[in-house]
Design an enzyme around this catalytic site. Structure first.
Site, PDB file in Angstrom:
ATOM      1  N   ASP A 192       7.385   1.719 -20.247  1.00 53.48           N
ATOM      2  CA  ASP A 192       6.836   2.487 -19.130  1.00 53.48           C
ATOM      3  C   ASP A 192       5.605   3.278 -19.554  1.00 53.48           C
ATOM      4  OD1 ASP A 192       8.707   1.590 -17.336  1.00 53.48           O
ATOM      5  OD2 ASP A 192      10.074   3.278 -17.638  1.00 53.48           O
ATOM      6  N   ASP A 235     -21.547  -0.236  15.155  1.00 54.59           N
ATOM      7  CA  ASP A 235     -22.568  -0.021  16.166  1.00 54.59           C
ATOM      8  C   ASP A 235     -23.931  -0.315  15.545  1.00 54.59           C
ATOM      9  OD1 ASP A 235     -22.830   2.111  14.470  1.00 54.59           O
ATOM     10  OD2 ASP A 235     -22.727   3.663  15.986  1.00 54.59           O
ATOM     11  N   ASP A 264     -19.656   6.392  15.602  1.00 54.29           N
ATOM     12  CA  ASP A 264     -19.804   7.843  15.518  1.00 54.29           C
ATOM     13  C   ASP A 264     -19.926   8.515  16.880  1.00 54.29           C
ATOM     14  OD1 ASP A 264     -22.268   6.963  16.301  1.00 54.29           O
ATOM     15  OD2 ASP A 264     -23.403   8.017  14.751  1.00 54.29           O
ATOM     16  N   ASN A 266      12.779   0.531 -22.694  1.00 53.49           N
ATOM     17  CA  ASN A 266      12.250   0.703 -21.339  1.00 53.49           C
ATOM     18  C   ASN A 266      11.305   1.897 -21.255  1.00 53.49           C
ATOM     19  OD1 ASN A 266      13.605  -1.477 -20.160  1.00 53.49           O
ATOM     20  ND2 ASN A 266      15.467  -0.276 -19.860  1.00 53.49           N
ATOM     21  N   ASP A 312     -17.013   5.344  20.892  1.00 50.10           N
ATOM     22  CA  ASP A 312     -16.445   4.588  19.775  1.00 50.10           C
ATOM     23  C   ASP A 312     -15.006   4.981  19.465  1.00 50.10           C
ATOM     24  OD1 ASP A 312     -18.821   3.156  19.262  1.00 50.10           O
ATOM     25  OD2 ASP A 312     -19.636   4.841  18.131  1.00 50.10           O
TER      26      ASP A 312
END
Length: 895
Positions: free
Chosen positions: A734, A368, A637, A730, A641
């Site tokens: 990680d 707006d 607002d 692994n 709207d």
């Protein structure tokens, strides 16, 4: 509403949470409906008697007693979950369940060490995610308190006190409270109307019906036999919102005992998937399908070539663990939580975490005008007669209109009321007293008050938009005399209005008429006719000094700014020109109404200003932009709207907005400035960028590892790595990635909006993933031919060498893929990410020389191996950089 962080969790698992909830003494849906329907059939005195209240409101001790009886005015799915809900939610995702199943299988197969490693991986993922979700929830609760929704309630300190209108948070409303409603309010509970004036309520949140419904109180003679609760004209329901008019109402139900609450209990915890959720799920299931296809292949190859099916099964399980991106939920949650906290520092509160991705992907911002491009500080600049002369009577009549209206006072009303000297001049309360009012609505675009000028005369004063006012004026004040409204006078008035608009002034027309006092108490919109046009009130809303800079910054971020306003095109064009927006193409509401969807779609992209829009036209423009492939944000607002906020991909409002606008929004800014919006967009893109980094690493690394494992399994007479060794690798990999959420993101990445692109991710996996396999095979060759690791007796040396090379190459890929630039030279990772990756690389190199390494089956590597390793890693990085650069140029893709 209370804020909750929603995780990705299956409905089946969500139902488990109900086992941990305290039993609630709530009515069933059928009983709630019956109770409310019974209230709707009663007259107000009966309701007052049953609820032990009256129009003066509850006293303090009564409120306290009822609060203890009924609790917070909240619906069950809005209640903040306790810590164990977060713990269970952190565990229950597809990856953790798969890992747990693999861990149990390892346990039953007798692989206790493997089970411990898998459990450690699950605990690491769950623990970090739990900590991040709980911490972000606590932070979000504090932020949410800044934007709480309130309502106006009539209460007394004690029974002798004068009733007073006060604002309280909606969660503190109790049955029996007397509340005051006006345009823009959200219904804080289920209520029965005591009195109303031109009350129109949107029930779309309950019924899906877009058209507002007129509501009014009932008398004894009007009692209805209707059995459809929603259609009862005297009942308004929690979650709906007032579009027009005013009302006084008594609260009959709160929380789960409301109509909305009875429905919500059946779907507690469920939310529709966003584009963010869909993108994550697609990638997740891509990796899971890949795992389910490759693991049986690995099992069969190793079983047939090695002859030891039990060992092959354990190895295949370890491969499955390696292919599961168990850190994905944690990485996603941590990134979103950190992004929300950082955005809060920029005065941007995130109501829904998953909306952050849409924020970063936004490439069109519809906004707006008032308060965004302008200072939101209206000044009454002029009060003029139709001849353009200063006229005090115009100001006095405008003041009476603004003073006596009880609806939502806008900034222009406030500007008029700042002229407090008028109150003394015209003796308000003595010379004039209020009789009635006709509230504003967005169709008439005017509002009227009726005052008593004398016992025999009522004066109707109307103020509103000039074009709409002209339609109800039959006369005009010209040079002090009342004359018929001729075309000449009308053109003179419109010309004056245009001149004021071209100067950037917003104009309201003021008109009146005198009527004989009647015994009736109510005036309606149909009484606005045969008015006398007397002049104009001209207001100035100066442009913000920061607006030019903010628009320049948003354009640098490749975000188009479009203005959607109910104001006229002339004023809007002048303001937009002041702040540097293109004003060549303008579409007005009536023009839009005449266009079909196809025609409107072809024009919305090139149009910057959309003026004189109704609320539904704003939503339609946004819908057409979305249909054209844009990710659309809408900043608003006001009451008008709300439809646009719901239609947009990302609804943005401000803390000072009306209730329904704040409830419709995904993001709330604590200050209405595009500069703060810009910071939020950057943080949204940074958050998305770090999530994508992990996904690209996971898909490319997993894809490449499978080729290496398949080849090694087929070529060598022993397992290329023992199951436990693969699990440890692994786990370390990680850990090296847990600091990705804290990483830097290249400024070039932040300049463009980013969307999920599963096709691009798949191409990236195919082209980048196999590069690691090339250097895995060169490492195999070096270990086999140079260092003699070519027999079962020397398999420990082979496994140690590949463990170190595989861990270092996987960890290095974090730095190669995190940027499209040259890593370590043009783009350096954040200190936390550098620290964790270097630490894991150091641990990986040292493990073969420790007792831990010996227990895992590793042996110390010869010093010469590290020359070969250094060359391998350098060549690997160079080739990845070359292919990465080619890939970006070829496919124009870099998420």
């Amino acid at each position: 509403m209370r804020f909750i962080i929603h995780g990705s969790i299956t409905p089946m698992l969500q139902s488990l949470f109900s086992l941990f909830r305290k039993p609630e003494n709530n009515q069933t849906e059928k009983k709630v409906t019956e109770t409310l329907l019974a209230y709707s059939q009663k007259i107000i005195p009966e309701i007052f008697m049953e609820l032990e209240t009256d129009e003066r409101g509850l006293v303090g001790c009564e409120v306290k007693e009822r609060f203890e009886k009924y609790g917070f005015n909240e619906i069950s799915y809005e209640r903040p979950p306790s810590w164990y809900h977060f713990l269970f939610r952190s565990y229950f995702n597809t990856f953790n369940i798969l890992l747990t199943a693999l861990g149990l299988l390892s346990y039953f197969l007798g692989d206790l060490d493997g089970t411990i490693i898998i459990i450690a991986m699950v605990m690491l993922s769950v623990g970090i995610r739990f900590f991040q979700e709980l911490r972000s929830h606590i932070a979000a609760e504090k932020l949410k308190a800044m934007v709480s929704t309130k309502c106006t309630v009539i209460r007394r300190g004690d029974r002798q006190s004068t009733p007073t209108k006060i604002e309280v948070p909606i969660e503190n409303i109790v049955p029996g409270d007397i509340i005051f409603l006006s345009a823009g309010d959200m219904l804080p509970a289920d209520v029965c109307l005591i009195s109303s004036k031109e009350l129109f309520v949107s029930q779309s949140s309950l019924t899906g019906e877009a058209m507002p419904v007129e509501k009014h109180e009932l008398t004894l003679l009007q009692q209805s036999k209707c059995t459809n609760l929603i259609e009862m004209p005297n009942m308004c329901f929690y979650g709906t919102n007032v579009l027009n008019g005013t009302a006084l109402a008594v609260v009959v139900a709160t929380g789960n005992n409301t109509f909305l609450g009875s429905i919500a209990k059946k779907v507690a915890g469920y939310r529709p998937l966003t584009s963010f959720d869909i993108g994550i799920n697609r990638v997740s299931w891509l990796l899971i399908r890949f795992m389910f296809f490759m693991v049986p292949v690995v099992l069969l190859i190793n079983g047939f070539t090695k002859g030891n099916w039990f060992e092959a099964l354990l190895f295949a399980l370890s491969v499955a663990v390696g292919l599961i991106p168990e850190m994905l939920p944690m990485i996603v949650t941590a990134n979103l939580a950190i992004g929300a906290i950082k955005m809060a520092r920029s005065k941007v509160v995130v109501k829904r975490l998953n909306s952050i991705q849409n924020f970063g992907a936004m490439n069109v911002l519809c906004t707006d005008k008032t308060g965004t491009l302008t200072q939101d500080r209206i000044i009454l600049e002029k009060h003029l007669s139709l001849e353009g002369e200063i006229n005090e009577e115009v100001l006095q009549y405008g003041y009476l209109n603004s003073y006596y209206q009880t609806g939502l006072k806008n900034l222009m009303d406030i500007a008029v009321l700042e002229h407090a000297e008028i109150k003394q001049q015209i003796h308000i309360g003595q010379a004039y007293s209020k009789v009635d009012e006709i509230p504003f609505d967005f169709i008439r675009r005017r509002m009227s008050v009726v005052v008593e000028k004398s016992p025999q005369v009522h004066l109707l004063i109307c103020k509103g938009a000039t074009e709409e006012m002209m339609t109800v004026c039959s006369s005009a004040r010209s040079n002090g005399d009342v004359v018929p409204m001729t075309d000449q006078i009308k053109q003179q008035a419109l010309k004056l209005m245009d001149e004021l608009n071209e100067d950037g002034l917003r104009v309201l027309a003021v008109a009146y008429k005198e009527m004989p006092a009647e015994t009736r108490k109510e005036y309606q919109a149909k009484d606005e006719h045969s008015l006398i046009l007397m002049g104009f009130l001209a207001f100035l809303d100066p442009p913000k000094q920061s607006a030019n800079l903010a628009i320049e910054e948003l354009q640098k971020l490749n975000i188009q700014v479009k203005v959607l306003t109910g104001d006229n095109a002339i004023v809007t064009r002048r303001i937009c020109k002041w702040v540097g927006l293109n004003v060549d193409k303008v579409l007005n509401g009536p023009e839009i109404e005449a266009l079909n969807d196809s025609e409107l779609r072809s024009r919305v992209d090139d149009t910057t200003i959309f003026a004189k829009l109704s609320p539904m036209q704003k939503a339609r423009v946004i819908s057409m932009l979305k249909t054209n492939g844009h990710t659309v944000g809408f900043l608003g607002d006001g009451i008008n709207d709300a439809p646009g906020l719901k239609e947009a991909d990302i609804g943005i409002s401000v803390d000072t907005a009306v209730d329904i606008a704040k409830e419709s929004a995904d993001i709330i800014m604590l200050e209405k400035s595009l500069l703060f919006l810009k910071e939020g967009v950057i943080e949204g893109r940074r958050t998305f960028g770090n999530i994508i980094k992990y996904i690209k690493m996971a898909v490319s690394s997993n894809f490449g590892n499978v080729f290496s494992i398949l080849g090694a399994s087929a070529l060598f007479p022993f397992l290329p790595m023992m199951p436990l060794q693969l699990l440890v690798q692994n786990l370390l990999y990680d850990i090296s990635q847990i600091t990705i959420p804290f990483d830097n993101v290249d400024s070039e990445f932040l300049k463009k909006p980013r969307k999920w692109d599963p096709t691009g991710i798949a191409k990236f996996m195919i082209f980048i993933g196999p590069i690691s396999s090339i250097f895995d095979y060169t490492t195999f060759a070096v270990l086999w031919y140079v260092f003699g690791a070519n027999s079962v007796e020397n398999q420990a040396l082979f496994q140690s060498g590949w463990f170190v090379e595989g861990l270092l190459s996987q960890t290095l890929i974090v730095h190669m893929i995190r940027t499209q630039k040259i890593p370590f030279i043009q783009s350096i990772a954040s200190l936390p990410l550098l620290t964790t990756t270097l630490l894991i690389m150091a641990i990986g190199i040292s493990i073969p020389y420790t007792s831990v390494g010996a227990s895992l089956g590793f042996v110390p590597l010869p010093g010469e191996f590290y020359y070969w390793l250094a060359g391998t890693l350098i060549c690997y990085c160079v080739l990845v950089q070359i292919v990465k650069t080619w890939f970006i140029r070829k496919f124009q893709f870099w998420l």
